[in-house]
Design a protein around this motif. Structure first.
Motif, PDB file in Angstrom:
ATOM      1  N   PRO A 160       0.794  -0.968   0.331  1.00  0.00           N
ATOM      2  CA  PRO A 160       0.018   0.096  -0.286  1.00  0.00           C
ATOM      3  C   PRO A 160       0.543   0.878   0.090  1.00  0.00           C
ATOM      4  N   VAL A 161       2.156   0.909   0.398  1.00  0.00           N
ATOM      5  CA  VAL A 161       2.792   2.149   0.250  1.00  0.00           C
ATOM      6  C   VAL A 161       4.934   1.769   0.597  1.00  0.00           C
ATOM      7  N   ASP A 162       5.228   1.844  -0.005  1.00  0.00           N
ATOM      8  CA  ASP A 162       6.714   1.842  -0.931  1.00  0.00           C
ATOM      9  C   ASP A 162       7.316   0.429   0.147  1.00  0.00           C
ATOM     10  N   SER A 163       7.047   1.039   1.586  1.00  0.00           N
ATOM     11  CA  SER A 163       8.136   0.268   2.691  1.00  0.00           C
ATOM     12  C   SER A 163       7.512  -0.715   3.778  1.00  0.00           C
ATOM     13  N   ILE A 164       6.000  -0.997   2.743  1.00  0.00           N
ATOM     14  CA  ILE A 164       5.294  -1.927   3.211  1.00  0.00           C
ATOM     15  C   ILE A 164       5.050  -3.223   2.704  1.00  0.00           C
ATOM     16  N   VAL A 165       4.370  -4.417   3.414  1.00  0.00           N
ATOM     17  CA  VAL A 165       4.212  -5.566   2.697  1.00  0.00           C
ATOM     18  C   VAL A 165       2.993  -5.879   3.594  1.00  0.00           C
ATOM     19  N   HIS A 166       0.928  -6.087   3.054  1.00  0.00           N
ATOM     20  CA  HIS A 166       1.105  -6.151   4.171  1.00  0.00           C
ATOM     21  C   HIS A 166      -0.540  -7.089   3.393  1.00  0.00           C
ATOM     22  N   VAL A 167      -0.366  -8.494   3.095  1.00  0.00           N
ATOM     23  CA  VAL A 167      -0.561  -9.641   3.402  1.00  0.00           C
ATOM     24  C   VAL A 167      -1.801 -10.402   3.669  1.00  0.00           C
ATOM     25  N   TYR A 168      -1.368 -10.080   4.927  1.00  0.00           N
ATOM     26  CA  TYR A 168      -2.339 -10.671   6.016  1.00  0.00           C
ATOM     27  C   TYR A 168      -2.435  -9.527   7.136  1.00  0.00           C
ATOM     28  N   PRO A 169      -3.936  -9.782   7.406  1.00  0.00           N
ATOM     29  CA  PRO A 169      -4.378  -8.681   8.065  1.00  0.00           C
ATOM     30  C   PRO A 169      -3.858  -8.597   8.857  1.00  0.00           C
ATOM     31  N   ASP A 170      -3.692  -9.170  10.593  1.00  0.00           N
ATOM     32  CA  ASP A 170      -2.965  -8.516  11.535  1.00  0.00           C
ATOM     33  C   ASP A 170      -1.375  -8.433  11.206  1.00  0.00           C
ATOM     34  N   ARG A 171      -0.787  -8.533  10.513  1.00  0.00           N
ATOM     35  CA  ARG A 171       0.698  -8.438  10.367  1.00  0.00           C
ATOM     36  C   ARG A 171       1.678  -7.782   8.863  1.00  0.00           C
ATOM     37  N   VAL A 172       2.269  -7.120   9.164  1.00  0.00           N
ATOM     38  CA  VAL A 172       2.725  -6.394   7.685  1.00  0.00           C
ATOM     39  C   VAL A 172       4.706  -6.774   7.580  1.00  0.00           C
ATOM     40  N   ALA A 173       5.046  -6.578   6.776  1.00  0.00           N
ATOM     41  CA  ALA A 173       6.362  -6.684   6.326  1.00  0.00           C
ATOM     42  C   ALA A 173       6.994  -4.662   6.705  1.00  0.00           C
ATOM     43  N   PHE A 174       8.194  -4.614   7.249  1.00  0.00           N
ATOM     44  CA  PHE A 174       8.152  -3.098   7.078  1.00  0.00           C
ATOM     45  C   PHE A 174       9.853  -2.935   6.366  1.00  0.00           C
ATOM     46  N   LYS A 175       9.744  -2.906   5.208  1.00  0.00           N
ATOM     47  CA  LYS A 175      10.887  -2.448   4.305  1.00  0.00           C
ATOM     48  C   LYS A 175      11.914  -1.421   5.028  1.00  0.00           C
ATOM     49  N   ILE A 176      12.919  -1.667   5.494  1.00  0.00           N
ATOM     50  CA  ILE A 176      12.969  -0.487   6.587  1.00  0.00           C
ATOM     51  C   ILE A 176      14.434   0.216   5.083  1.00  0.00           C
ATOM     52  N   THR A 177      15.518  -1.562   4.767  1.00  0.00           N
ATOM     53  CA  THR A 177      16.665  -0.658   4.211  1.00  0.00           C
ATOM     54  C   THR A 177      16.625  -1.378   2.606  1.00  0.00           C
ATOM     55  N   ASN A 178      17.298  -1.955   1.909  1.00  0.00           N
ATOM     56  CA  ASN A 178      17.417  -1.959   0.411  1.00  0.00           C
ATOM     57  C   ASN A 178      18.814  -2.806   0.541  1.00  0.00           C
ATOM     58  N   ILE A 179      19.449  -2.574   1.671  1.00  0.00           N
ATOM     59  CA  ILE A 179      20.667  -2.745   1.737  1.00  0.00           C
ATOM     60  C   ILE A 179      21.128  -4.684   2.747  1.00  0.00           C
ATOM     61  N   CYS A 180      21.772  -5.495   2.290  1.00  0.00           N
ATOM     62  CA  CYS A 180      22.438  -6.064   2.819  1.00  0.00           C
ATOM     63  C   CYS A 180      23.934  -6.865   3.468  1.00  0.00           C
ATOM     64  N   PRO A 181      24.454  -7.111   4.350  1.00  0.00           N
ATOM     65  CA  PRO A 181      26.042  -7.097   3.949  1.00  0.00           C
ATOM     66  C   PRO A 181      26.359  -8.050   2.911  1.00  0.00           C
ATOM     67  N   THR A 182      25.670  -8.968   2.464  1.00  0.00           N
ATOM     68  CA  THR A 182      25.862  -9.992   1.657  1.00  0.00           C
ATOM     69  C   THR A 182      24.705  -9.901   0.687  1.00  0.00           C
ATOM     70  N   TYR A 183      24.098 -10.458  -0.494  1.00  0.00           N
ATOM     71  CA  TYR A 183      23.711 -10.240  -1.432  1.00  0.00           C
ATOM     72  C   TYR A 183      23.531 -12.002  -2.168  1.00  0.00           C
ATOM     73  N   CYS A 184      22.304 -12.760  -1.524  1.00  0.00           N
ATOM     74  CA  CYS A 184      22.024 -14.207  -1.551  1.00  0.00           C
ATOM     75  C   CYS A 184      22.064 -14.252  -2.750  1.00  0.00           C
ATOM     76  N   ARG A 185      22.014 -15.091  -3.520  1.00  0.00           N
ATOM     77  CA  ARG A 185      21.847 -15.069  -4.740  1.00  0.00           C
ATOM     78  C   ARG A 185      20.334 -15.900  -5.271  1.00  0.00           C
ATOM     79  N   TYR A 186      19.907 -16.603  -3.735  1.00  0.00           N
ATOM     80  CA  TYR A 186      18.789 -17.215  -4.137  1.00  0.00           C
ATOM     81  C   TYR A 186      17.591 -15.792  -3.352  1.00  0.00           C
TER      82      TYR A 186
END
Length: 216
Positions: free
Chosen positions: A50-76
Protein backbone atom coordinates in the motif's frame (compact mmCIF):
# COMPACT_ATOMS: atom_id res chain seq x y z
CA UNK A 1 21.44 -8.53 -9.27
CA UNK A 2 23.95 -6.73 -7.11
CA UNK A 3 26.89 -8.62 -5.63
CA UNK A 4 28.57 -7.87 -2.31
CA UNK A 5 30.08 -10.00 0.43
CA UNK A 6 31.64 -9.46 3.84
CA UNK A 7 35.31 -10.40 4.33
CA UNK A 8 34.17 -12.52 7.28
CA UNK A 9 31.79 -14.65 5.22
CA UNK A 10 34.28 -14.89 2.34
CA UNK A 11 36.86 -16.25 4.78
CA UNK A 12 34.59 -19.23 5.51
CA UNK A 13 34.55 -20.34 1.88
CA UNK A 14 36.74 -23.04 0.36
CA UNK A 15 38.59 -21.10 -2.35
CA UNK A 16 39.72 -24.30 -4.06
CA UNK A 17 36.22 -25.79 -4.39
CA UNK A 18 33.78 -24.23 -6.91
CA UNK A 19 30.99 -26.33 -5.35
CA UNK A 20 31.64 -24.97 -1.84
CA UNK A 21 28.15 -24.61 -0.31
CA UNK A 22 28.92 -21.11 0.93
CA UNK A 23 30.23 -20.00 -2.46
CA UNK A 24 27.09 -21.33 -4.16
CA UNK A 25 24.97 -19.07 -1.97
CA UNK A 26 26.91 -15.87 -2.68
CA UNK A 27 29.02 -15.95 -5.86
CA UNK A 28 27.17 -14.93 -9.05
CA UNK A 29 26.64 -17.62 -11.67
CA UNK A 30 25.85 -17.39 -15.38
CA UNK A 31 22.93 -19.70 -14.57
CA UNK A 32 21.09 -16.68 -13.15
CA UNK A 33 20.85 -15.20 -16.64
CA UNK A 34 19.72 -18.48 -18.20
CA UNK A 35 16.80 -19.12 -15.83
CA UNK A 36 13.75 -18.26 -17.93
CA UNK A 37 11.31 -19.12 -15.13
CA UNK A 38 12.88 -16.81 -12.55
CA UNK A 39 10.90 -13.78 -11.37
CA UNK A 40 12.21 -10.60 -9.71
CA UNK A 41 9.15 -10.57 -7.39
CA UNK A 42 7.91 -14.18 -7.05
CA UNK A 43 5.75 -13.42 -3.99
CA UNK A 44 4.03 -10.48 -5.71
CA UNK A 45 5.04 -8.20 -2.86
CA UNK A 46 4.73 -5.07 -4.95
CA UNK A 47 1.06 -5.90 -5.55
CA UNK A 48 0.58 -6.00 -1.77
CA UNK A 49 2.43 -2.78 -0.95
CA UNK A 50 0.00 0.00 0.00
CA UNK A 51 3.05 2.24 0.50
CA UNK A 52 6.57 1.54 -0.73
CA UNK A 53 8.00 0.32 2.59
CA UNK A 54 5.11 -1.95 3.63
CA UNK A 55 4.06 -5.41 2.45
CA UNK A 56 0.60 -6.18 3.84
CA UNK A 57 -0.66 -9.68 2.97
CA UNK A 58 -2.11 -10.98 6.25
CA UNK A 59 -4.61 -8.75 8.10
CA UNK A 60 -2.82 -8.58 11.46
CA UNK A 61 0.84 -8.32 10.34
CA UNK A 62 3.07 -6.42 7.95
CA UNK A 63 6.60 -6.61 6.63
CA UNK A 64 8.25 -3.21 7.08
CA UNK A 65 11.12 -2.88 4.58
CA UNK A 66 13.35 -0.17 6.03
CA UNK A 67 16.41 -0.66 3.80
CA UNK A 68 17.37 -2.42 0.58
CA UNK A 69 20.99 -3.02 1.64
CA UNK A 70 22.44 -6.29 3.00
CA UNK A 71 25.92 -7.31 4.20
CA UNK A 72 25.92 -9.96 1.46
CA UNK A 73 23.53 -10.55 -1.43
CA UNK A 74 22.26 -14.12 -1.48
CA UNK A 75 21.80 -15.39 -5.02
CA UNK A 76 18.42 -16.96 -4.21
CA UNK A 77 16.89 -13.78 -2.71
CA UNK A 78 13.15 -13.48 -3.42
CA UNK A 79 13.34 -9.67 -3.24
CA UNK A 80 15.51 -9.18 -6.30
CA UNK A 81 13.16 -6.38 -7.36
CA UNK A 82 14.15 -4.46 -4.24
CA UNK A 83 17.33 -5.63 -2.51
CA UNK A 84 20.44 -3.97 -3.90
CA UNK A 85 18.40 -2.00 -6.45
CA UNK A 86 19.63 1.60 -6.34
CA UNK A 87 16.30 2.80 -7.73
CA UNK A 88 14.45 1.33 -4.73
CA UNK A 89 16.41 3.09 -1.98
CA UNK A 90 14.15 3.88 0.97
CA UNK A 91 14.40 7.45 2.18
CA UNK A 92 13.46 8.62 5.64
CA UNK A 93 10.26 9.91 4.06
CA UNK A 94 9.32 6.42 2.85
CA UNK A 95 10.00 5.00 6.30
CA UNK A 96 7.75 7.65 7.86
CA UNK A 97 5.06 6.69 5.34
CA UNK A 98 5.32 3.11 6.59
CA UNK A 99 5.04 4.16 10.23
CA UNK A 100 1.97 6.26 9.45
CA UNK A 101 0.36 3.33 7.62
CA UNK A 102 0.87 1.10 10.67
CA UNK A 103 -0.56 3.79 12.96
CA UNK A 104 -3.70 4.04 10.82
CA UNK A 105 -4.38 0.28 10.82
CA UNK A 106 -5.44 -0.89 14.32
CA UNK A 107 -5.71 -4.49 13.12
CA UNK A 108 -1.90 -4.66 12.75
CA UNK A 109 -0.46 -6.31 15.86
CA UNK A 110 2.76 -7.81 14.45
CA UNK A 111 5.48 -5.85 12.60
CA UNK A 112 8.37 -7.64 10.90
CA UNK A 113 11.19 -5.12 10.45
CA UNK A 114 13.09 -6.34 7.42
CA UNK A 115 14.84 -5.19 4.29
CA UNK A 116 17.46 -5.74 3.05
CA UNK A 117 18.91 -6.12 6.49
CA UNK A 118 17.59 -3.79 9.20
CA UNK A 119 20.65 -4.29 11.41
CA UNK A 120 22.69 -2.31 8.90
CA UNK A 121 20.98 0.74 10.38
CA UNK A 122 23.14 2.56 12.92
CA UNK A 123 22.32 1.92 16.58
CA UNK A 124 20.82 5.42 16.91
CA UNK A 125 18.60 5.12 13.84
CA UNK A 126 17.44 1.66 14.83
CA UNK A 127 16.66 2.78 18.38
CA UNK A 128 14.60 5.69 17.10
CA UNK A 129 12.65 3.49 14.70
CA UNK A 130 11.95 0.78 17.29
CA UNK A 131 10.82 3.47 19.72
CA UNK A 132 8.34 4.81 17.17
CA UNK A 133 6.96 1.34 16.44
CA UNK A 134 6.71 0.46 20.13
CA UNK A 135 4.78 3.70 20.76
CA UNK A 136 1.97 2.45 18.49
CA UNK A 137 -0.54 1.02 20.98
CA UNK A 138 -1.96 -1.79 18.82
CA UNK A 139 1.45 -3.22 17.88
CA UNK A 140 2.11 -6.15 20.23
CA UNK A 141 5.02 -7.89 18.52
CA UNK A 142 8.15 -6.58 16.81
CA UNK A 143 10.23 -9.03 14.82
CA UNK A 144 13.59 -8.41 13.15
CA UNK A 145 14.59 -10.31 10.02
CA UNK A 146 18.38 -10.31 9.70
CA UNK A 147 21.16 -12.48 8.36
CA UNK A 148 23.92 -10.60 10.15
CA UNK A 149 24.31 -13.41 12.70
CA UNK A 150 25.51 -15.54 9.80
CA UNK A 151 27.20 -13.05 7.46
CA UNK A 152 28.37 -10.30 9.85
CA UNK A 153 28.14 -11.54 13.46
CA UNK A 154 30.42 -8.68 14.58
CA UNK A 155 27.35 -6.42 14.20
CA UNK A 156 25.79 -7.99 17.31
CA UNK A 157 27.25 -5.81 20.06
CA UNK A 158 26.35 -5.23 23.69
CA UNK A 159 25.07 -1.77 22.79
CA UNK A 160 22.81 -3.15 20.07
CA UNK A 161 21.47 -5.82 22.42
CA UNK A 162 20.77 -3.19 25.10
CA UNK A 163 18.71 -1.26 22.54
CA UNK A 164 16.70 -4.34 21.58
CA UNK A 165 16.14 -5.20 25.24
CA UNK A 166 14.65 -1.76 25.81
CA UNK A 167 11.84 -2.37 23.31
CA UNK A 168 10.76 -5.90 24.26
CA UNK A 169 8.95 -8.01 23.28
CA UNK A 170 11.25 -8.40 20.26
CA UNK A 171 11.93 -11.60 18.34
CA UNK A 172 14.74 -12.11 15.87
CA UNK A 173 14.60 -14.37 12.80
CA UNK A 174 17.94 -15.25 11.30
CA UNK A 175 19.11 -17.43 8.47
CA UNK A 176 21.71 -20.21 8.59
CA UNK A 177 21.73 -22.70 5.70
CA UNK A 178 24.82 -24.86 6.25
CA UNK A 179 26.88 -26.20 9.20
CA UNK A 180 29.98 -24.38 7.93
CA UNK A 181 28.22 -21.12 8.84
CA UNK A 182 27.96 -22.17 12.49
CA UNK A 183 31.19 -20.59 13.68
CA UNK A 184 32.46 -19.44 17.07
CA UNK A 185 31.66 -15.84 16.07
CA UNK A 186 28.09 -16.79 15.15
CA UNK A 187 27.73 -18.65 18.45
CA UNK A 188 28.89 -15.60 20.39
CA UNK A 189 26.41 -13.36 18.53
CA UNK A 190 23.50 -15.70 19.24
CA UNK A 191 24.49 -16.08 22.89
CA UNK A 192 24.67 -12.32 23.40
CA UNK A 193 21.17 -11.84 22.02
CA UNK A 194 19.78 -14.64 24.16
CA UNK A 195 21.38 -13.17 27.28
CA UNK A 196 19.44 -9.97 26.57
CA UNK A 197 16.17 -11.86 26.28
CA UNK A 198 15.82 -11.88 22.49
CA UNK A 199 14.41 -15.22 21.25
CA UNK A 200 16.03 -16.38 18.00
CA UNK A 201 14.36 -18.31 15.21
CA UNK A 202 16.16 -19.72 12.18
CA UNK A 203 14.80 -19.93 8.64
CA UNK A 204 16.73 -22.38 6.48
CA UNK A 205 16.23 -22.33 2.71
CA UNK A 206 16.43 -25.73 1.03
CA UNK A 207 19.12 -25.24 -1.62
CA UNK A 208 20.48 -27.60 -4.25
CA UNK A 209 24.12 -28.46 -3.62
CA UNK A 210 24.07 -26.67 -0.27
CA UNK A 211 21.85 -28.56 2.16
CA UNK A 212 19.79 -30.97 0.05
CA UNK A 213 21.31 -34.10 1.58
CA UNK A 214 20.11 -35.96 4.66
CA UNK A 215 23.52 -35.69 6.30
CA UNK A 216 23.76 -31.88 6.00
Amino acid sequence: FRWAITPYYASLMDKSDPSCPLRIQQIPSIQELLDKSGLPDPLSEKDNSPVDSIVHVYPDRVAFKITNICPTYCRYCFREYFVGNINEHHTRGKIQEGLEYIRQKPEIRDVLVTGGDPLLFSDNRLAKLLGEIRAIKHVEIIRLGTRTLCTLPQRITKNLCSILEKYHPIWLNTHFNHPNELTHEAHEACSLLLKHGVPIGNQTVLLKGVNDSINI
